[in-house]
Design a protein around this motif. Structure first.
Motif: not given
Length: 149
Positions: A40-54, A56-60
């Motif tokens: 909120p203070l600076c307006g920076s944004t990060v959008t994350v896509d994530i895939a999980l398998r068992d 554990i993060v399998s893709d990102y």
């Protein structure tokens, strides 16, 4: 030391190099979850896509619109996150937060590359941007786990 000298020290060549070489910027075709977080203070944004398998993060994938400090943090997170458990990612988050806010030690491997952000601990207005990649990743993991039995 002048404010200009402080800023030059803060935005070191290593931070700028990380920011310029952002990994995993191609969006996932079918992520288990997508989360967008904003500082909120600076307006920076990060959008994350994530895939999980068992569990554990399998893709990102990540779309980062942040200052060089937020970009550098996201670059380290993006380079290391695939293959990790949610607990390992939470530990990295907690260690980075402690380094920034409580003068804690540098995060342990695999997030030890975040040591480059040690000078930012004196710039509290930048902390939220630096934490965005972890915050969005953890929120995406929680969302993915909620919809995947």
């Amino acid at each position: 030391m002048s404010a200009e000298t402080d800023m030059i020290k803060l935005y070191s060549g290593r931070i700028l190099a990380l920011a310029a070489d952002m990994p995993r910027t191609d969006r996932l075709a079918s992520p288990a979850a997508t989360v967008k977080q904003r500082a909120p203070l600076c307006g920076s944004t990060v959008t994350v896509d994530i895939a999980l398998r068992d569990g554990i993060v399998s893709d990102y994938a990540q779309d980062v619109k942040a200052c060089a400090l937020g970009q550098a943090a996201a670059a380290v997170v993006g380079a290391q996150i695939v293959g990790l458990t949610p607990d390992q990612i939470q530990t990295g988050h907690d260690e980075l937060l402690a380094m920034l806010k409580s003068d804690g030690p540098v995060p342990t491997a695999p997030f030890d590359g975040l040591e480059v952000l040690q000078p930012a601990k004196d710039y509290k207005n930048r902390h939220a941007s630096i934490m965005l990649a972890f915050d969005a990743s953890l929120a995406a993991i929680a969302q993915a786990k909620a919809v995947t039995p």
